[in-house]
Design a protein around this motif. Structure first.
Motif, PDB file in Angstrom:
ATOM      1  N   ALA A  56       0.838  -1.200   0.000  1.00  0.00           N
ATOM      2  CA  ALA A  56       0.000   0.000   0.000  1.00  0.00           C
ATOM      3  C   ALA A  56       0.871   1.247   0.000  1.00  0.00           C
ATOM      4  CB  ALA A  56      -0.911   0.001   1.210  1.00  0.00           C
ATOM      5  N   SER A  57       0.475   2.231  -0.771  1.00  0.00           N
ATOM      6  CA  SER A  57       1.229   3.478  -0.834  1.00  0.00           C
ATOM      7  C   SER A  57       0.288   4.633  -1.135  1.00  0.00           C
ATOM      8  CB  SER A  57       2.311   3.390  -1.918  1.00  0.00           C
ATOM      9  OG  SER A  57       1.726   3.183  -3.189  1.00  0.00           O
ATOM     10  N   GLY A  58       0.797   5.837  -0.916  1.00  0.00           N
ATOM     11  CA  GLY A  58       0.047   7.024  -1.293  1.00  0.00           C
ATOM     12  C   GLY A  58      -0.950   7.504  -0.273  1.00  0.00           C
ATOM     13  N   GLY A  59      -0.905   6.964   0.925  1.00  0.00           N
ATOM     14  CA  GLY A  59      -1.853   7.420   1.938  1.00  0.00           C
ATOM     15  C   GLY A  59      -1.511   6.851   3.291  1.00  0.00           C
ATOM     16  N   THR A  60      -2.271   7.254   4.269  1.00  0.00           N
ATOM     17  CA  THR A  60      -2.156   6.663   5.606  1.00  0.00           C
ATOM     18  C   THR A  60      -3.427   5.868   5.857  1.00  0.00           C
ATOM     19  OG1 THR A  60      -3.070   8.677   6.574  1.00  0.00           O
ATOM     20  CG2 THR A  60      -0.670   8.479   6.490  1.00  0.00           C
ATOM     21  N   PHE A  61      -3.281   4.683   6.387  1.00  0.00           N
ATOM     22  CA  PHE A  61      -4.387   3.739   6.403  1.00  0.00           C
ATOM     23  C   PHE A  61      -4.848   3.363   7.803  1.00  0.00           C
ATOM     24  CE2 PHE A  61      -4.032   3.274   1.931  1.00  0.00           C
ATOM     25  CZ  PHE A  61      -2.688   3.359   1.645  1.00  0.00           C
ATOM     26  N   GLY A  62      -4.389   4.080   8.777  1.00  0.00           N
ATOM     27  CA  GLY A  62      -4.687   3.715  10.158  1.00  0.00           C
ATOM     28  C   GLY A  62      -6.162   3.569  10.453  1.00  0.00           C
TER      29      GLY A  62
ATOM     30  N   GLN B 164     -12.111 -13.520  -6.967  1.00  0.00           N
ATOM     31  CA  GLN B 164     -13.135 -13.688  -7.987  1.00  0.00           C
ATOM     32  C   GLN B 164     -12.723 -14.775  -8.948  1.00  0.00           C
ATOM     33  OE1 GLN B 164     -14.276 -10.075 -10.029  1.00  0.00           O
ATOM     34  NE2 GLN B 164     -16.266 -10.945 -10.547  1.00  0.00           N
ATOM     35  N   ALA B 165     -13.528 -15.811  -8.999  1.00  0.00           N
ATOM     36  CA  ALA B 165     -13.309 -16.907  -9.927  1.00  0.00           C
ATOM     37  C   ALA B 165     -14.080 -16.626 -11.217  1.00  0.00           C
ATOM     38  CB  ALA B 165     -13.777 -18.216  -9.298  1.00  0.00           C
ATOM     39  N   PRO B 166     -13.669 -17.226 -12.328  1.00  0.00           N
ATOM     40  CA  PRO B 166     -14.360 -16.991 -13.600  1.00  0.00           C
ATOM     41  C   PRO B 166     -15.849 -17.302 -13.506  1.00  0.00           C
ATOM     42  CG  PRO B 166     -12.315 -18.153 -13.968  1.00  0.00           C
ATOM     43  CD  PRO B 166     -12.511 -18.106 -12.485  1.00  0.00           C
ATOM     44  N   GLY B 167     -16.659 -16.357 -13.942  1.00  0.00           N
ATOM     45  CA  GLY B 167     -18.092 -16.561 -13.952  1.00  0.00           C
ATOM     46  C   GLY B 167     -18.777 -16.408 -12.606  1.00  0.00           C
ATOM     47  N   LYS B 168     -18.013 -16.001 -11.598  1.00  0.00           N
ATOM     48  CA  LYS B 168     -18.586 -15.862 -10.258  1.00  0.00           C
ATOM     49  C   LYS B 168     -18.429 -14.435  -9.764  1.00  0.00           C
ATOM     50  CE  LYS B 168     -17.998 -20.639  -8.761  1.00  0.00           C
ATOM     51  NZ  LYS B 168     -17.510 -21.537  -7.673  1.00  0.00           N
ATOM     52  N   GLU B 169     -19.228 -14.105  -8.756  1.00  0.00           N
ATOM     53  CA  GLU B 169     -19.133 -12.784  -8.162  1.00  0.00           C
ATOM     54  C   GLU B 169     -17.893 -12.687  -7.265  1.00  0.00           C
ATOM     55  OE1 GLU B 169     -23.896 -11.649  -7.947  1.00  0.00           O
ATOM     56  OE2 GLU B 169     -22.726 -11.902  -6.115  1.00  0.00           O
ATOM     57  N   ARG B 170     -17.488 -11.452  -7.034  1.00  0.00           N
ATOM     58  CA  ARG B 170     -16.365 -11.233  -6.143  1.00  0.00           C
ATOM     59  C   ARG B 170     -16.738 -11.682  -4.735  1.00  0.00           C
ATOM     60  NH1 ARG B 170     -12.691  -6.136  -7.393  1.00  0.00           N
ATOM     61  NH2 ARG B 170     -12.911  -7.260  -9.377  1.00  0.00           N
ATOM     62  N   GLU B 171     -15.843 -12.407  -4.106  1.00  0.00           N
ATOM     63  CA  GLU B 171     -16.134 -13.083  -2.845  1.00  0.00           C
ATOM     64  C   GLU B 171     -15.183 -12.608  -1.748  1.00  0.00           C
ATOM     65  OE1 GLU B 171     -16.308 -17.792  -1.425  1.00  0.00           O
ATOM     66  OE2 GLU B 171     -14.872 -17.149  -2.961  1.00  0.00           O
ATOM     67  N   PHE B 172     -15.734 -12.355  -0.582  1.00  0.00           N
ATOM     68  CA  PHE B 172     -14.951 -11.959   0.576  1.00  0.00           C
ATOM     69  C   PHE B 172     -14.061 -13.112   1.027  1.00  0.00           C
ATOM     70  CE2 PHE B 172     -13.985  -9.928   4.535  1.00  0.00           C
ATOM     71  CZ  PHE B 172     -13.990 -10.929   5.496  1.00  0.00           C
ATOM     72  N   VAL B 173     -12.814 -12.775   1.384  1.00  0.00           N
ATOM     73  CA  VAL B 173     -11.881 -13.773   1.907  1.00  0.00           C
ATOM     74  C   VAL B 173     -11.533 -13.463   3.367  1.00  0.00           C
ATOM     75  CG1 VAL B 173      -9.585 -14.778   1.684  1.00  0.00           C
ATOM     76  CG2 VAL B 173     -10.925 -14.258  -0.372  1.00  0.00           C
ATOM     77  N   ALA B 174     -11.079 -12.235   3.625  1.00  0.00           N
ATOM     78  CA  ALA B 174     -10.667 -11.873   4.977  1.00  0.00           C
ATOM     79  C   ALA B 174     -10.590 -10.364   5.090  1.00  0.00           C
ATOM     80  CB  ALA B 174      -9.314 -12.483   5.309  1.00  0.00           C
ATOM     81  N   SER B 175     -10.677  -9.866   6.327  1.00  0.00           N
ATOM     82  CA  SER B 175     -10.546  -8.429   6.540  1.00  0.00           C
ATOM     83  C   SER B 175     -10.047  -8.166   7.952  1.00  0.00           C
ATOM     84  CB  SER B 175     -11.874  -7.699   6.316  1.00  0.00           C
ATOM     85  OG  SER B 175     -12.809  -8.038   7.330  1.00  0.00           O
ATOM     86  N   ARG B 176      -9.481  -6.988   8.113  1.00  0.00           N
ATOM     87  CA  ARG B 176      -9.038  -6.528   9.419  1.00  0.00           C
ATOM     88  C   ARG B 176      -8.849  -5.020   9.337  1.00  0.00           C
ATOM     89  NH1 ARG B 176      -2.963  -7.367  11.122  1.00  0.00           N
ATOM     90  NH2 ARG B 176      -3.288  -5.219  11.808  1.00  0.00           N
ATOM     91  N   ARG B 177      -8.834  -4.398  10.491  1.00  0.00           N
ATOM     92  CA  ARG B 177      -8.475  -2.999  10.540  1.00  0.00           C
ATOM     93  C   ARG B 177      -6.975  -2.877  10.246  1.00  0.00           C
ATOM     94  NH1 ARG B 177     -12.073   1.210  11.106  1.00  0.00           N
ATOM     95  NH2 ARG B 177     -10.745   2.238  12.625  1.00  0.00           N
TER      96      ARG B 177
END
Length: 125
Positions: free
Chosen positions: A24-30, A39-52
């Protein structure tokens, strides 16, 4: 200008591991949430993981829980996705994204407004 750049994708066999990175660059992300989607072919974008970005709990999709791990390299301003015991269903383009989703919508890709270009992961049987 915020930029996200994924790397580390490739072609592996089922049972193998891969480590994806998101620089990541160009900003502060705190104050942001950073997430991995795929996203697999023919499928919708799918959540994998997240965190602050600043820390706290990491949330995983049920399909990857116990196999994938998110970590952050503060010195490099990068986020990593360690993927173990890969299965063919993990084949997809993997994206990292940054946004400020409300707590109930962290798995919604529409809540994220900065995206990387994606990196292809292909798992063969």
């Amino acid at each position: 200008q915020v930029q996200l750049a994924e790397s580390g994708g490739g072609v592996v066999q089922a049972g193998d591991s891969l480590r994806l990175s998101c620089a990541a660059s160009g900003g502060t992300f705190g104050g942001y949430t950073v997430a991995w989607f795929r996203q697999a072919p023919g499928k919708e974008r799918e959540f994998v993981a997240s965190r602050r970005w600043s820390g706290g709990n990491t949330y995983y999709a049920e399909s990857v829980k116990g196999r994938f791990t998110v970590s952050k390299d503060g010195a490099m301003n990068a986020l990593h996705l360690q993927m173990n015991n890969l299965v063919t269903e993990d084949t997809a383009v993997y994206y990292c994204a940054v946004g400020r989703p409300i707590a109930s919508a962290t798995r919604d890709p529409q809540m994220y407004y900065y995206w990387g270009q994606g990196t292809q992961v292909t798992v063969s049987s």
